[in-house]
Design a protein around this motif. Structure first.
Motif, PDB file in Angstrom:
ATOM      1  N   VAL A 111       0.847  -1.195   0.000  1.00 25.88           N
ATOM      2  CA  VAL A 111       0.000   0.000   0.000  1.00 25.88           C
ATOM      3  C   VAL A 111       0.881   1.243   0.000  1.00 25.88           C
ATOM      4  O   VAL A 111       1.786   1.385   0.824  1.00 25.88           O
ATOM      5  CB  VAL A 111      -0.936   0.009   1.228  1.00 25.88           C
ATOM      6  CG1 VAL A 111      -1.728   1.299   1.262  1.00 25.88           C
ATOM      7  CG2 VAL A 111      -1.851  -1.200   1.195  1.00 25.88           C
ATOM      8  N   ASP A 112       0.597   2.144  -0.934  1.00 33.18           N
ATOM      9  CA  ASP A 112       1.370   3.380  -1.045  1.00 33.18           C
ATOM     10  C   ASP A 112       0.493   4.593  -0.747  1.00 33.18           C
ATOM     11  O   ASP A 112       0.783   5.386   0.133  1.00 33.18           O
ATOM     12  CB  ASP A 112       1.972   3.482  -2.454  1.00 33.18           C
ATOM     13  CG  ASP A 112       2.783   4.756  -2.620  1.00 33.18           C
ATOM     14  OD1 ASP A 112       3.211   5.321  -1.597  1.00 33.18           O
ATOM     15  OD2 ASP A 112       2.986   5.196  -3.771  1.00 33.18           O
ATOM     16  N   THR A 113      -0.600   4.728  -1.483  1.00 30.89           N
ATOM     17  CA  THR A 113      -1.495   5.878  -1.337  1.00 30.89           C
ATOM     18  C   THR A 113      -2.858   5.401  -0.887  1.00 30.89           C
ATOM     19  O   THR A 113      -3.370   4.389  -1.379  1.00 30.89           O
ATOM     20  CB  THR A 113      -1.622   6.639  -2.670  1.00 30.89           C
ATOM     21  OG1 THR A 113      -0.320   7.005  -3.122  1.00 30.89           O
ATOM     22  CG2 THR A 113      -2.467   7.896  -2.498  1.00 30.89           C
ATOM     23  N   VAL A 114      -3.473   6.139   0.042  1.00 28.74           N
ATOM     24  CA  VAL A 114      -4.825   5.838   0.518  1.00 28.74           C
ATOM     25  C   VAL A 114      -5.722   7.011   0.138  1.00 28.74           C
ATOM     26  O   VAL A 114      -5.369   8.174   0.371  1.00 28.74           O
ATOM     27  CB  VAL A 114      -4.842   5.627   2.048  1.00 28.74           C
ATOM     28  CG1 VAL A 114      -6.259   5.314   2.525  1.00 28.74           C
ATOM     29  CG2 VAL A 114      -3.888   4.504   2.427  1.00 28.74           C
ATOM     30  N   TYR A 115      -6.870   6.696  -0.441  1.00 27.39           N
ATOM     31  CA  TYR A 115      -7.781   7.713  -0.948  1.00 27.39           C
ATOM     32  C   TYR A 115      -9.035   7.777  -0.069  1.00 27.39           C
ATOM     33  O   TYR A 115      -9.410   6.792   0.580  1.00 27.39           O
ATOM     34  CB  TYR A 115      -8.195   7.402  -2.388  1.00 27.39           C
ATOM     35  CG  TYR A 115      -7.044   7.299  -3.352  1.00 27.39           C
ATOM     36  CD1 TYR A 115      -6.668   8.387  -4.135  1.00 27.39           C
ATOM     37  CD2 TYR A 115      -6.317   6.112  -3.481  1.00 27.39           C
ATOM     38  CE1 TYR A 115      -5.603   8.288  -5.038  1.00 27.39           C
ATOM     39  CE2 TYR A 115      -5.250   6.007  -4.375  1.00 27.39           C
ATOM     40  CZ  TYR A 115      -4.902   7.099  -5.149  1.00 27.39           C
ATOM     41  OH  TYR A 115      -3.858   7.002  -6.026  1.00 27.39           O
ATOM     42  N   SER A 116      -9.695   8.924  -0.078  1.00 27.76           N
ATOM     43  CA  SER A 116     -10.991   9.074   0.588  1.00 27.76           C
ATOM     44  C   SER A 116     -12.078   8.965  -0.471  1.00 27.76           C
ATOM     45  O   SER A 116     -12.289   9.887  -1.266  1.00 27.76           O
ATOM     46  CB  SER A 116     -11.076  10.429   1.299  1.00 27.76           C
ATOM     47  OG  SER A 116     -12.365  10.619   1.843  1.00 27.76           O
ATOM     48  N   ILE A 117     -12.763   7.817  -0.512  1.00 30.31           N
ATOM     49  CA  ILE A 117     -13.807   7.602  -1.515  1.00 30.31           C
ATOM     50  C   ILE A 117     -15.068   8.366  -1.139  1.00 30.31           C
ATOM     51  O   ILE A 117     -15.726   8.990  -1.973  1.00 30.31           O
ATOM     52  CB  ILE A 117     -14.110   6.095  -1.662  1.00 30.31           C
ATOM     53  CG1 ILE A 117     -12.872   5.376  -2.226  1.00 30.31           C
ATOM     54  CG2 ILE A 117     -15.317   5.864  -2.554  1.00 30.31           C
ATOM     55  CD1 ILE A 117     -13.037   3.883  -2.383  1.00 30.31           C
ATOM     56  N   SER A 118     -15.425   8.332   0.136  1.00 30.52           N
ATOM     57  CA  SER A 118     -16.605   9.027   0.656  1.00 30.52           C
ATOM     58  C   SER A 118     -16.436   9.085   2.168  1.00 30.52           C
ATOM     59  O   SER A 118     -15.540   8.438   2.720  1.00 30.52           O
ATOM     60  CB  SER A 118     -17.895   8.279   0.266  1.00 30.52           C
ATOM     61  OG  SER A 118     -17.921   6.990   0.853  1.00 30.52           O
ATOM     62  N   PRO A 119     -17.281   9.855   2.878  1.00 31.79           N
ATOM     63  CA  PRO A 119     -17.138   9.910   4.339  1.00 31.79           C
ATOM     64  C   PRO A 119     -17.193   8.515   4.957  1.00 31.79           C
ATOM     65  O   PRO A 119     -18.138   7.766   4.771  1.00 31.79           O
ATOM     66  CB  PRO A 119     -18.346  10.762   4.761  1.00 31.79           C
ATOM     67  CG  PRO A 119     -18.599  11.635   3.593  1.00 31.79           C
ATOM     68  CD  PRO A 119     -18.308  10.791   2.389  1.00 31.79           C
ATOM     69  N   GLY A 120     -16.134   8.154   5.681  1.00 30.87           N
ATOM     70  CA  GLY A 120     -16.085   6.858   6.339  1.00 30.87           C
ATOM     71  C   GLY A 120     -15.625   5.721   5.455  1.00 30.87           C
ATOM     72  O   GLY A 120     -15.571   4.580   5.902  1.00 30.87           O
ATOM     73  N   MET A 121     -15.299   5.996   4.196  1.00 27.11           N
ATOM     74  CA  MET A 121     -14.854   4.930   3.287  1.00 27.11           C
ATOM     75  C   MET A 121     -13.520   5.322   2.654  1.00 27.11           C
ATOM     76  O   MET A 121     -13.420   6.363   2.014  1.00 27.11           O
ATOM     77  CB  MET A 121     -15.878   4.649   2.197  1.00 27.11           C
ATOM     78  CG  MET A 121     -15.430   3.556   1.221  1.00 27.11           C
ATOM     79  SD  MET A 121     -16.666   3.107  -0.014  1.00 27.11           S
ATOM     80  CE  MET A 121     -17.797   2.133   0.976  1.00 27.11           C
ATOM     81  N   LEU A 122     -12.498   4.488   2.874  1.00 28.27           N
ATOM     82  CA  LEU A 122     -11.185   4.693   2.296  1.00 28.27           C
ATOM     83  C   LEU A 122     -10.988   3.754   1.113  1.00 28.27           C
ATOM     84  O   LEU A 122     -11.637   2.713   1.016  1.00 28.27           O
ATOM     85  CB  LEU A 122     -10.100   4.444   3.348  1.00 28.27           C
ATOM     86  CG  LEU A 122     -10.178   5.286   4.626  1.00 28.27           C
ATOM     87  CD1 LEU A 122      -9.057   4.899   5.575  1.00 28.27           C
ATOM     88  CD2 LEU A 122     -10.124   6.774   4.306  1.00 28.27           C
ATOM     89  N   GLY A 123     -10.067   4.137   0.223  1.00 28.20           N
ATOM     90  CA  GLY A 123      -9.805   3.314  -0.950  1.00 28.20           C
ATOM     91  C   GLY A 123      -8.322   3.120  -1.175  1.00 28.20           C
ATOM     92  O   GLY A 123      -7.512   3.990  -0.848  1.00 28.20           O
ATOM     93  N   ILE A 124      -7.968   1.974  -1.709  1.00 27.24           N
ATOM     94  CA  ILE A 124      -6.575   1.647  -2.022  1.00 27.24           C
ATOM     95  C   ILE A 124      -6.525   1.174  -3.469  1.00 27.24           C
ATOM     96  O   ILE A 124      -7.354   0.362  -3.903  1.00 27.24           O
ATOM     97  CB  ILE A 124      -6.046   0.536  -1.096  1.00 27.24           C
ATOM     98  CG1 ILE A 124      -6.007   1.028   0.353  1.00 27.24           C
ATOM     99  CG2 ILE A 124      -4.664   0.078  -1.533  1.00 27.24           C
ATOM    100  CD1 ILE A 124      -5.714  -0.076   1.342  1.00 27.24           C
ATOM    101  N   LEU A 125      -5.555   1.663  -4.217  1.00 31.59           N
ATOM    102  CA  LEU A 125      -5.325   1.211  -5.588  1.00 31.59           C
ATOM    103  C   LEU A 125      -4.191   0.199  -5.578  1.00 31.59           C
ATOM    104  O   LEU A 125      -3.087   0.502  -5.136  1.00 31.59           O
ATOM    105  CB  LEU A 125      -4.979   2.405  -6.478  1.00 31.59           C
ATOM    106  CG  LEU A 125      -4.557   2.087  -7.914  1.00 31.59           C
ATOM    107  CD1 LEU A 125      -5.649   1.308  -8.626  1.00 31.59           C
ATOM    108  CD2 LEU A 125      -4.235   3.373  -8.664  1.00 31.59           C
ATOM    109  N   ALA A 126      -4.478  -1.007  -6.027  1.00 30.32           N
ATOM    110  CA  ALA A 126      -3.470  -2.069  -6.031  1.00 30.32           C
ATOM    111  C   ALA A 126      -3.435  -2.719  -7.407  1.00 30.32           C
ATOM    112  O   ALA A 126      -4.375  -2.597  -8.198  1.00 30.32           O
ATOM    113  CB  ALA A 126      -3.781  -3.105  -4.964  1.00 30.32           C
ATOM    114  N   THR A 127      -2.350  -3.405  -7.694  1.00 29.23           N
ATOM    115  CA  THR A 127      -2.234  -4.166  -8.942  1.00 29.23           C
ATOM    116  C   THR A 127      -1.845  -5.587  -8.581  1.00 29.23           C
ATOM    117  O   THR A 127      -0.710  -6.036  -8.817  1.00 29.23           O
ATOM    118  CB  THR A 127      -1.194  -3.532  -9.883  1.00 29.23           C
ATOM    119  OG1 THR A 127      -1.471  -2.157 -10.003  1.00 29.23           O
ATOM    120  CG2 THR A 127      -1.285  -4.151 -11.277  1.00 29.23           C
TER     121      THR A 127
END
Length: 866
Positions: free
Chosen positions: A502-518
């Motif tokens: 995991v490198d970058t963590v995104y805020s998708i919506s309030p209370g929900m985080l997102g991770i971009l992985a391959t």
């Protein structure tokens, strides 16, 4: 709710601030053509706010007079003026498609390079509002920016404030409500008068409604209403009352919402030509639907779409299309339901582009309040120049000229530097607004979509998005506040970044985080999601409190950025349904939306036709040896498909909002069947399952309690322990009301999910049902026997009865009795039976007397008891 309608309503109010009445209506009889033209223009301006239709007619009268006038010094300006007035009137009548070409003609009439004038800027402002309403946010912001520059140059601070409100409305469309509130308040600071104050307060209230800050929103609405009444504008007051009613309905205050929308109708009762009053009926329909009055809701909804072509409706109708589809579907009117569903899908496909357009426009335009800094520097330079001229006044003329020239060059250089710095600052701020979440400081969903697009181009492996939803979000927000809640999310992101890769963590919506992985495989992505969930489960310390959070994960895979993120968020809900820590998006489980809608329509029809029925599985009282209770279970036998298992329609009913109708039918059916049991001589307690989605629905609780009043015997509601997790305070308050009404509460499936002793102690339950997974193998598994025994002790210490589900044979029955269970249920005793067969079963059991329980094959020491 109804974001687009709120935004449209707010902008329509903003329009009223542009043109102030210049004078009353003036007779034009026998007046010279030029004088008649001026009087028609002035009268159109005078009635614009109160009666746009009349203003439109007067502007057209003025246009008809132009060819008869021979002494005009500037006929182009005269023509542009009447077209601008017509565009303004059409805009207020919500005829946006008709207004656009008229406004463009007005601008073209001024020529290619018109000089800066208020008329020029007013036409640009009108074009900005029209383009915004039609979804052209880039054009709208360009119009607003050009208008702002002209107003600033000619010294029109009031109009500057109006354009700032227009830009604020674009932030509303981009769903950046905090920024929208900031801009509206800056507009108020720039210039204040009743019309602008009314517009800004109304729009601030709309944005606060979207942020669910209802108390603050109500105060802003009250301020706007006070100004509307002071201005004696019934139409503006009606629009604010409509927005207030929408907010009150969203907050669940239906009586207040009804009073507000009734007053709105009253205010415009003598204005039959106002097109936007059709949305008032939509608010009434929403209230009736929330109260369960479907027929009245449909009648009101028909007024919304009266005379409208469903294939050409605008975004203002999207919420009502969705509601209409649900209403007609619930009545089995498939033709009308499908028509509205198609319209909703058409508009919903455009809606994502709508917010994206607004965000893109904001970043491309490079416009922000940094321009104020440039203005301050310019004024400072002018002050230095005046001081320099004063000090040099005694010098020779040549020295004065040289000094002035040098000062001018210096000023121009400084202005150029300031402008460049301001442009860079504006770009930086706008980029941060678009690609950074304002609450947490994390990269936003837009940033995630951009990264997905880049990753899809660079890699031959489809990108994976892992969504991580924080459970009990609303509860944590209400307890900790928005600031501390944002801090929790930021700390969660820091933990996730400690996980490889995991490198970058995104805020998708309030209370929900997102991770971009391959990840190379779906299994690898799912394993990473589970690792993230496990890492976040560790307690954290916020504001001197140890906060124990829990999350669920979902994995979406694909090259389409928007679809990949959507699949990840859906997978979170699928994980919740299966009580798993994380899940991979299952397209089969999600199903085809149109097919799901068909299934729901047939399900509701089945409750009316008799194809849906209740079967009852008897429960044995292990203390008395008699069958004294039964659990009601839905059984659907479709004439075409045959038996449809509950798993195929229950979770769909929850997802699509039909579980309430199904549950209300189930409660009424249980009450009717219990009366038949009583008539047959069997006084048994009947249990029915209540979805966790309904525990926090106060209206459902009111209806359920009204139904229970007619019951002939004892009723039990079975709920899962996790049903209270989203809003514990409201859920427990509703459960206390149910308990006080005499309904027995049972906690179902205990041990199958994340159990919380704190909630178990707080719930007003009288019964605990141990999940069948621990009972089915109790005769062969020592571990399961220990679990059953410890759960029995826990239940009895809390004053609860313990029901053992999944008893499959005599050996298991004997052991759960020996372990201290109070009730037993399972196929080893009886399968679920229809009403006649259950009556026969109870008759035979009653005739046989108490059940003789088989002797266990284990000693107390062997099964962990004494």
């Amino acid at each position: 709710m109804q974001r687009l309608i709120l935004a449209i309503a707010g902008v329509c109010l903003l329009l009223g601030a542009v043109c102030e009445p210049a004078s009353g209506h003036v007779r034009t009889d026998d007046a010279p053509p030029a004088s008649s033209y001026r009087q028609a223009v002035e009268s159109a301006q005078a009635v614009m706010m109160a009666s746009p239709q009349e203003a439109l007619e007067r502007a057209r009268t003025a246009e008809a007079l132009i060819p008869t006038i021979t002494d005009f010094t500037d006929p182009a300006t005269a023509q542009a003026t009447v077209w601008w007035l017509q565009a303004e009137a059409l805009l207020r009548l919500a005829r946006f498609e008709d207004a656009l070409p008229v406004a463009r003609r007005a601008l073209e009439a001024l020529g290619e390079n018109p000089p800066n004038s208020k008329l020029h800027a007013d036409i640009l402002t009108a074009l900005g509002r029209i383009n915004k309403m039609l979804g052209g946010h880039g054009e709208a912001l360009e119009n607003y920016q050009n208008a702002y520059d002209i107003y600033r140059d000619i010294g029109e601070p009031r109009s500057e404030s109006i354009t700032l409100q227009g830009i604020a409305s674009l932030y509303t469309d981009a769903r950046q409500y905090e920024r929208a509130v900031e801009y509206f308040r800056h507009a108020l600071e720039r210039y204040q008068d009743p019309a602008l104050g009314l517009s800004a307060n109304n729009n601030i209230a709309n944005a606060l409604t979207q942020l669910e800050r209802y108390d603050e929103a109500e105060l802003a609405f009250e301020a706007a209403l006070t100004l509307a009444r002071d201005m004696e504008s019934a139409s503006l007051e009606a629009r604010i009352l409509e927005n207030l009613a929408i907010m009150q309905a969203e907050a669940g205050h239906y009586d207040d919402a009804t009073a507000s929308i009734d007053l709105a109708f009253e205010r415009v009762s003598d204005m039959p030509d106002l097109e936007w009053t059709r949305f008032f009926w939509g608010v009434r329909s929403q209230i009736a639907y929330a109260r369960g009055d479907i027929s009245t809701a449909i009648q009101h909804m028909e007024r919304v779409f009266e005379g409208r072509d469903l294939t050409t409706t605008t975004q203002a109708y999207i919420t009502y299309h969705e509601m209409a589809a649900q209403l007609y579907e619930s009545e089995g009117d498939w033709r009308h339901a499908m028509a509205h569903l198609r319209a909703f899908k058409r508009l919903d496909d455009d809606r994502a582009e709508f917010a994206t357009s607004a965000n893109t426009a904001l970043i491309n335009a490079q416009f922000d309040f940094a321009i104020q800094e440039m203005e301050i520097d310019r004024l400072r330079i002018e002050g230095l120049q005046r001081e320099l001229a004063l000090q040099s006044s005694r010098a020779s003329q040549r020295v004065i000229v040289a000094t002035a020239a040098l000062a001018l060059v210096l000023m121009l250089l400084i202005v150029a530097v300031v402008r460049q710095r301001s442009a860079k600052e504006r770009a930086r701020i706008l980029a941060r607004t678009l690609y950074e979440d304002s609450q947490t400081g994390l990269p936003s969903r837009a940033a995630l979509e951009r990264s997905l697009e880049e990753r899809a181009v660079r890699s031959d492996v489809p990108p994976n998005v892992i969504a991580l939803q924080l459970n009990r979000r609303k509860h944590l927000e209400s307890v900790l506040g928005f600031t501390k809640f944002a801090e929790i999310q930021a700390r969660m992101a820091a933990r996730l970044r400690e996980i490889e890769p995991v490198d970058t963590v995104y805020s998708i919506s309030p209370g929900m985080l997102g991770i971009l992985a391959t990840c190379r495989t779906a299994d690898d992505a799912l394993a990473l999601a589970r690792a993230c969930v496990e890492r976040l489960a560790e307690p954290g310390r916020i504001a001197d409190l140890d906060i124990d959070v829990s999350v669920r994960g979902g994995v979406g895979i694909g090259d389409d950025p928007e679809l990949c993120i959507r699949h990840a968020t859906i997978a979170v809900h699928q994980a919740q349904q299966h009580r798993e820590a994380a899940a991979l998006f299952d397209a089969g489980q999600y199903g085809d939306p149109s097919r799901n809608l068909t299934l729901m329509t047939r399900m509701l029809q089945a409750t009316r036709s008799g194809d849906m029925s209740m079967h009852y599985q008897p429960k044995l009282n292990l203390r008395t040896g008699r069958y004294q209770s039964a659990e009601a279970l839905c059984r659907w036998f479709d004439p075409q498909q045959g038996f449809i298992p509950p798993a195929a329609f229950i979770h769909q009913a929850e997802e699509m909002g039909h579980i309430r109708a199904l549950t209300e039918w189930a409660i009424q059916r249980v009450i009717d069947d219990q009366r038949r049991f009583a008539e047959a001589g069997h006084d048994i307690c009947v249990a029915t399952n209540i979805s966790g989605a309904l525990v926090c629905d106060t209206d459902f609780v009111n209806i359920a309690l009204d139904l229970i009043k007619t019951a002939a015997g004892r009723i039990t509601f079975e709920i899962t322990e996790t049903a209270v997790m989203d809003d514990p305070e409201l859920a427990i308050a509703n459960l206390n009301r149910i308990n006080e009404a005499g309904v027995r509460l049972s906690i179902d499936d205990y041990g199958s999910g994340l159990s919380s002793l704190a909630y178990l102690r707080t719930l007003p339950a009288r019964e605990l049902k141990l999940d069948r997974a621990f009972v089915q193998h109790v005769a062969t598994s020592e571990r399961d026997r220990m679990v059953v025994k410890s759960t029995v002790d826990l239940a009895h210490n809390l004053g609860l009865d313990l029901v053992a589900e999944g008893v499959e044979d005599d050996a298991g029955l004997a052991i759960v009795k020996l372990l201290g269970c109070d009730w037993a249920q399972g196929f080893g005793l009886s399968k679920p039976l229809p009403v006649p067969e259950l009556v026969a079963f109870l008759d035979a059991a009653k005739a046989a007397g108490a059940v003789n329980l088989p002797a266990p094959t284990f000693t107390p020491r062997q099964i962990g008891t004494r």
